[in-house]
Design a protein around this motif. Structure first.
Motif, PDB file in Angstrom:
ATOM      1  N   LEU A 268       2.594 -15.507 -12.605  1.00  0.00           N
ATOM      2  CA  LEU A 268       1.666 -15.545 -11.480  1.00  0.00           C
ATOM      3  C   LEU A 268       2.226 -14.581 -10.438  1.00  0.00           C
ATOM      4  O   LEU A 268       3.271 -14.846  -9.840  1.00  0.00           O
ATOM      5  CB  LEU A 268       1.549 -16.961 -10.900  1.00  0.00           C
ATOM      6  CG  LEU A 268       0.680 -17.106  -9.650  1.00  0.00           C
ATOM      7  CD1 LEU A 268      -0.763 -16.752  -9.964  1.00  0.00           C
ATOM      8  CD2 LEU A 268       0.780 -18.513  -9.087  1.00  0.00           C
ATOM      9  N   GLY A 269       1.562 -13.453 -10.250  1.00  0.00           N
ATOM     10  CA  GLY A 269       2.119 -12.453  -9.355  1.00  0.00           C
ATOM     11  C   GLY A 269       1.043 -11.613  -8.706  1.00  0.00           C
ATOM     12  O   GLY A 269      -0.127 -11.643  -9.094  1.00  0.00           O
ATOM     13  N   VAL A 270       1.458 -10.867  -7.678  1.00  0.00           N
ATOM     14  CA  VAL A 270       0.531 -10.014  -6.942  1.00  0.00           C
ATOM     15  C   VAL A 270       1.093  -8.604  -6.860  1.00  0.00           C
ATOM     16  O   VAL A 270       2.310  -8.397  -6.874  1.00  0.00           O
ATOM     17  CB  VAL A 270       0.277 -10.561  -5.521  1.00  0.00           C
ATOM     18  CG1 VAL A 270      -0.530 -11.839  -5.571  1.00  0.00           C
ATOM     19  CG2 VAL A 270       1.585 -10.779  -4.777  1.00  0.00           C
ATOM     20  N   ASN A 271       0.180  -7.655  -6.762  1.00  0.00           N
ATOM     21  CA  ASN A 271       0.517  -6.253  -6.562  1.00  0.00           C
ATOM     22  C   ASN A 271      -0.491  -5.646  -5.592  1.00  0.00           C
ATOM     23  O   ASN A 271      -1.581  -6.210  -5.388  1.00  0.00           O
ATOM     24  CB  ASN A 271       0.470  -5.485  -7.894  1.00  0.00           C
ATOM     25  CG  ASN A 271       1.847  -5.369  -8.527  1.00  0.00           C
ATOM     26  OD1 ASN A 271       2.863  -5.335  -7.831  1.00  0.00           O
ATOM     27  ND2 ASN A 271       1.882  -5.303  -9.837  1.00  0.00           N
ATOM     28  N   PRO A 272      -0.148  -4.519  -4.972  1.00  0.00           N
ATOM     29  CA  PRO A 272      -1.159  -3.840  -4.153  1.00  0.00           C
ATOM     30  C   PRO A 272      -2.425  -3.590  -4.958  1.00  0.00           C
ATOM     31  O   PRO A 272      -2.375  -3.312  -6.156  1.00  0.00           O
ATOM     32  CB  PRO A 272      -0.460  -2.528  -3.764  1.00  0.00           C
ATOM     33  CG  PRO A 272       1.000  -2.852  -3.811  1.00  0.00           C
ATOM     34  CD  PRO A 272       1.156  -3.829  -4.938  1.00  0.00           C
ATOM     35  N   ALA A 273      -3.548  -3.725  -4.303  1.00  0.00           N
ATOM     36  CA  ALA A 273      -4.837  -3.628  -4.998  1.00  0.00           C
ATOM     37  C   ALA A 273      -5.004  -2.264  -5.648  1.00  0.00           C
ATOM     38  O   ALA A 273      -4.679  -1.227  -5.058  1.00  0.00           O
ATOM     39  CB  ALA A 273      -5.974  -3.897  -4.023  1.00  0.00           C
ATOM     40  N   ALA A 274      -5.510  -2.285  -6.868  1.00  0.00           N
ATOM     41  CA  ALA A 274      -5.764  -1.035  -7.568  1.00  0.00           C
ATOM     42  C   ALA A 274      -6.861  -0.230  -6.886  1.00  0.00           C
ATOM     43  O   ALA A 274      -6.966   0.988  -7.073  1.00  0.00           O
ATOM     44  CB  ALA A 274      -6.156  -1.325  -9.026  1.00  0.00           C
TER      45      ALA A 274
ATOM     46  N   TRP B 224      -5.425  -1.164   1.671  1.00  0.00           N
ATOM     47  CA  TRP B 224      -4.114  -1.613   2.146  1.00  0.00           C
ATOM     48  C   TRP B 224      -4.053  -3.125   2.335  1.00  0.00           C
ATOM     49  O   TRP B 224      -3.037  -3.748   2.054  1.00  0.00           O
ATOM     50  CB  TRP B 224      -3.790  -0.908   3.462  1.00  0.00           C
ATOM     51  CG  TRP B 224      -2.581  -1.484   4.130  1.00  0.00           C
ATOM     52  CD1 TRP B 224      -2.540  -2.337   5.196  1.00  0.00           C
ATOM     53  CD2 TRP B 224      -1.224  -1.284   3.745  1.00  0.00           C
ATOM     54  NE1 TRP B 224      -1.242  -2.670   5.500  1.00  0.00           N
ATOM     55  CE2 TRP B 224      -0.414  -2.026   4.623  1.00  0.00           C
ATOM     56  CE3 TRP B 224      -0.616  -0.517   2.737  1.00  0.00           C
ATOM     57  CZ2 TRP B 224       0.969  -2.041   4.531  1.00  0.00           C
ATOM     58  CZ3 TRP B 224       0.763  -0.538   2.656  1.00  0.00           C
ATOM     59  CH2 TRP B 224       1.539  -1.282   3.542  1.00  0.00           C
ATOM     60  N   ASP B 225      -5.132  -3.725   2.808  1.00  0.00           N
ATOM     61  CA  ASP B 225      -5.129  -5.144   3.151  1.00  0.00           C
ATOM     62  C   ASP B 225      -5.580  -6.021   1.992  1.00  0.00           C
ATOM     63  O   ASP B 225      -5.917  -7.186   2.185  1.00  0.00           O
ATOM     64  CB  ASP B 225      -6.039  -5.402   4.353  1.00  0.00           C
ATOM     65  CG  ASP B 225      -7.473  -4.974   4.082  1.00  0.00           C
ATOM     66  OD1 ASP B 225      -7.698  -4.214   3.121  1.00  0.00           O
ATOM     67  OD2 ASP B 225      -8.377  -5.403   4.841  1.00  0.00           O
ATOM     68  N   ARG B 226      -5.556  -5.497   0.758  1.00  0.00           N
ATOM     69  CA  ARG B 226      -5.993  -6.256  -0.407  1.00  0.00           C
ATOM     70  C   ARG B 226      -4.896  -6.292  -1.469  1.00  0.00           C
ATOM     71  O   ARG B 226      -4.034  -5.406  -1.536  1.00  0.00           O
ATOM     72  CB  ARG B 226      -7.267  -5.651  -0.999  1.00  0.00           C
ATOM     73  CG  ARG B 226      -8.448  -5.679  -0.058  1.00  0.00           C
ATOM     74  CD  ARG B 226      -9.009  -7.071   0.089  1.00  0.00           C
ATOM     75  NE  ARG B 226      -9.964  -7.171   1.183  1.00  0.00           N
ATOM     76  CZ  ARG B 226     -10.761  -8.220   1.370  1.00  0.00           C
ATOM     77  NH1 ARG B 226     -10.711  -9.231   0.525  1.00  0.00           N
ATOM     78  NH2 ARG B 226     -11.586  -8.257   2.402  1.00  0.00           N
ATOM     79  N   LEU B 227      -4.983  -7.331  -2.312  1.00  0.00           N
ATOM     80  CA  LEU B 227      -4.006  -7.526  -3.387  1.00  0.00           C
ATOM     81  C   LEU B 227      -4.740  -7.888  -4.668  1.00  0.00           C
ATOM     82  O   LEU B 227      -5.843  -8.454  -4.644  1.00  0.00           O
ATOM     83  CB  LEU B 227      -3.038  -8.660  -3.038  1.00  0.00           C
ATOM     84  CG  LEU B 227      -2.183  -8.497  -1.775  1.00  0.00           C
ATOM     85  CD1 LEU B 227      -1.582  -9.832  -1.400  1.00  0.00           C
ATOM     86  CD2 LEU B 227      -1.088  -7.468  -2.008  1.00  0.00           C
ATOM     87  N   ASP B 228      -4.118  -7.579  -5.787  1.00  0.00           N
ATOM     88  CA  ASP B 228      -4.593  -8.039  -7.095  1.00  0.00           C
ATOM     89  C   ASP B 228      -3.665  -9.139  -7.591  1.00  0.00           C
ATOM     90  O   ASP B 228      -2.433  -8.995  -7.565  1.00  0.00           O
ATOM     91  CB  ASP B 228      -4.618  -6.891  -8.100  1.00  0.00           C
ATOM     92  CG  ASP B 228      -5.712  -5.879  -7.793  1.00  0.00           C
ATOM     93  OD1 ASP B 228      -6.642  -6.226  -7.035  1.00  0.00           O
ATOM     94  OD2 ASP B 228      -5.627  -4.744  -8.293  1.00  0.00           O
ATOM     95  N   LEU B 229      -4.266 -10.244  -8.030  1.00  0.00           N
ATOM     96  CA  LEU B 229      -3.515 -11.394  -8.535  1.00  0.00           C
ATOM     97  C   LEU B 229      -3.606 -11.418 -10.048  1.00  0.00           C
ATOM     98  O   LEU B 229      -4.705 -11.349 -10.615  1.00  0.00           O
ATOM     99  CB  LEU B 229      -4.084 -12.690  -7.955  1.00  0.00           C
ATOM    100  CG  LEU B 229      -3.473 -13.997  -8.455  1.00  0.00           C
ATOM    101  CD1 LEU B 229      -2.081 -14.195  -7.854  1.00  0.00           C
ATOM    102  CD2 LEU B 229      -4.367 -15.183  -8.096  1.00  0.00           C
TER     103      LEU B 229
END
Length: 565
Positions: free
Chosen positions: A225-231, A235-240
């Protein structure tokens, strides 16, 4: 033969004392005396003056004496706590109790504890020890300690949400001079042993498993279960990313995702196959994400995972005049930074400038004014060594071509650290003007990281897992009830157990279990153990008490037949 409760001399003295006392008791005889009294009123006084038992010099009934002596001697030996022979040439036994998540299903742990106690009763105390193998290996019972201490120490222990540390213990035994010449290592539990580790064990080391467990039932769990900067680049979004692993017949379509307590819509959950799912463009606003598997299975420890999303804010940077244009370009290229003169968090200026003097600053100074190329002012209570190591990694200085810059400058390019009330970074101005530092790929990275370091914005680690090392530059540390966080000497720190870990700003995440645990892998097949020997599950004391009871029954039989008084 050795004794746990008494020295050998005390045992022999006790047997001699018992024999003498029984001998004196054997000489006691009933004496019949006829006394004539005029009235029964004087009967009590006459009885006191004529004792019933007296010592006589004739020793009779030697069989009765020997039986009673044998019974009392056996009970005395049992009290002394005899142990099996303590032959130093016999194998030394290490009993490894698996307290990891591998034994958390069903009654696996209870079986392991019962078998351990049974085998322990038949082993000499000086040639065995017990090790707890949970998140960390702990010696539960040292050589020579009474086995009754084990019950007290096990009372507060239960299987931990952690991968087994068995292989770490076996690697330790592989080191020269650690394992004795003859060693029997017995595993009580399901902890899997790696083939590569087993093959490196010394020649005189035997490895076995105490219980031949049947194959476990199906199990599936959340292993990533992890997050990275959104593809998408926002800037203010993440991909889970979520990954579910399990045994072949396990299912993974019972997964639910909640964000801040609200269920996530099915249209947001993108299933990629092979147990992998993704949620794209989540707001990086610090909310908690919970992923849960609803179906019950063999192991419940891996059915829930939680993660606090990092908060990504745009930092306001104040720029002084007369700076190299490359600095402005580096800041404008970073979507997380904005240039402003009001309410700025960080300033970039030339050393000695009065502008923004109350802000943490990245400064540029002539090489003649400072000894080293990079001078770092840090705050906090960390040791200088730990602060230097974390600062260099956080600023990206380990990515700079220091050797190339030193060759151009014809002087060493180093880093100096000092403690201060306000964080700050000072850099040679010549690195910008003459040595092409601004033209390197590491320059924008350095400016971006320097601004965030000065603003006190912690880095965030996208993924945590039990048994995996924390990254060197991480801000995560173990929860308050844990033993330690990062190793000050630079060694990787392993997250021993799954569970909540906290960052310096209060964010929380859950370190997950490994695929090995979730998929119930058995590891290298091992032989069945014979740890208890001939006395396993019984013990010498028990045999002595049984023998005493048998002799007592024989005495009663002889008495009933009239063969002894």
């Amino acid at each position: 033969m050795s004794f746990a409760n008494l020295p050998l001399l005390g045992v022999l003295a006790g047997i001699a004392g018992i024999a003498a006392l029984l001998f004196l008791l054997q000489l006691l005889r009933i004496r019949h005396v006829e006394v004539a009294v005029p009235t029964t009123l004087f009967w009590r006084e006459a009885a006191r003056e004529a004792p019933v038992r007296v010592l006589r010099g004739v020793f009779r009934h030697p069989l009765a004496y020997l039986l009673v002596l044998a019974i009392c001697t056996l009970l005395w030996l049992a009290f002394a706590g005899p142990e099996a022979h303590d032959d130093r040439t016999s194998a030394y036994r290490v009993l490894f109790l698996d307290g990891s998540a591998h034994t958390a299903g069903g009654d696996d742990f209870e079986q392991a504890v019962d078998k351990l106690k049974a085998d322990l009763a038949g082993l000499p105390e000086g040639r065995r020890e017990v090790i707890w193998g949970g998140a960390r290996n702990i010696k539960l019972l040292k050589a020579g300690e009474d086995r009754l201490l084990l019950d007290r120490r096990l009372a507060s222990l239960a299987p931990e949400a952690a991968p087994s540390a068995l292989n770490e213990q076996l690697r330790l035994l592989s080191l020269p001079g650690v394992a004795p010449a003859s060693l029997e290592f017995v595993i009580y539990g399901r902890a899997p042993a790696e083939l590569a580790v087993v093959e490196r064990l010394p020649t005189g080391t035997g490895l076995s498993r105490a219980i031949d467990y049947p194959d476990g039932g199906s199990n599936h769990g959340i292993t990533a279960l992890g997050v990275n900067p959104a593809a998408s680049g926002r800037w203010d979004r993440l991909d889970l990313l979520i990954r579910v692993a399990g045994t072949p017949d396990a299912v993974g379509d019972d997964m639910t995702v909640e964000i801040a307590g609200a269920p996530l819509g099915d249209d947001r959950l993108e299933r990629l196959g092979d147990g992998v799912a993704m949620v794209r463009d989540l707001a990086a606003d610090g909310r908690e994400v919970e992923v849960r598997l609803e179906a019950s299975d063999e192991l419940a420890l891996d059915n829930v995972a939680r993660l606090t999303l990092p908060t990504r804010r745009v930092l306001r940077v104040a720029l002084a005049d007369e700076l190299d244009p490359a600095i402005r370009h580096a800041i404008e290229a970073d979507p997380g930074l904005t240039i402003t003169d009001e309410d700025a968090s960080v300033a970039i200026r030339v050393r000695g400038a009065e502008a923004f003097s109350d802000l943490p600053a990245l400064e540029f100074a002539p090489a003649a004014d400072q000894t080293t190329a990079f001078e770092i002012d840090y705050t906090g209570n960390d040791s200088a060594e730990l602060a230097l190591r974390t600062s260099v990694a956080a600023l990206g200085l380990d990515q700079i071509d220091a050797a190339g810059l030193a060759a151009e400058a014809q002087r060493p390019v180093g880093v100096q650290l000092r403690h201060a009330e306000l964080p700050g970074i000072s850099v040679w101005d010549e690195l910008l003007a003459h040595y092409n530092f601004t033209g390197s790929r590491s320059f924008p990275l350095f400016v971006s990281r320097a601004v965030r370091w000065l603003a006190g914005e912690p880095a965030w680690h996208p993924y945590l897992a039990a048994g995996k090392p924390l990254p060197r530059a991480t801000v995560w540390s173990l929860a308050a009830d844990a033993e330690a966080s990062l190793d000050a000497l630079g060694a990787d720190h392993l997250l021993g157990a799954a569970g909540t870990v906290s960052s310096s700003r209060g964010d929380q995440a859950v370190a997950l279990l490994s695929d090995t645990v979730t998929e119930r892998r058995s590891g290298t097949p091992l032989l069945a153990s014979q740890a208890g020997g001939d006395f396993a599950g019984t013990g010498i004391v028990t045999w002595l008490i049984l023998a005493a009871l048998l002799l007592l029954g024989a005495e009663w039989y002889l008495y009933q037949r009239g063969l002894m008084p």
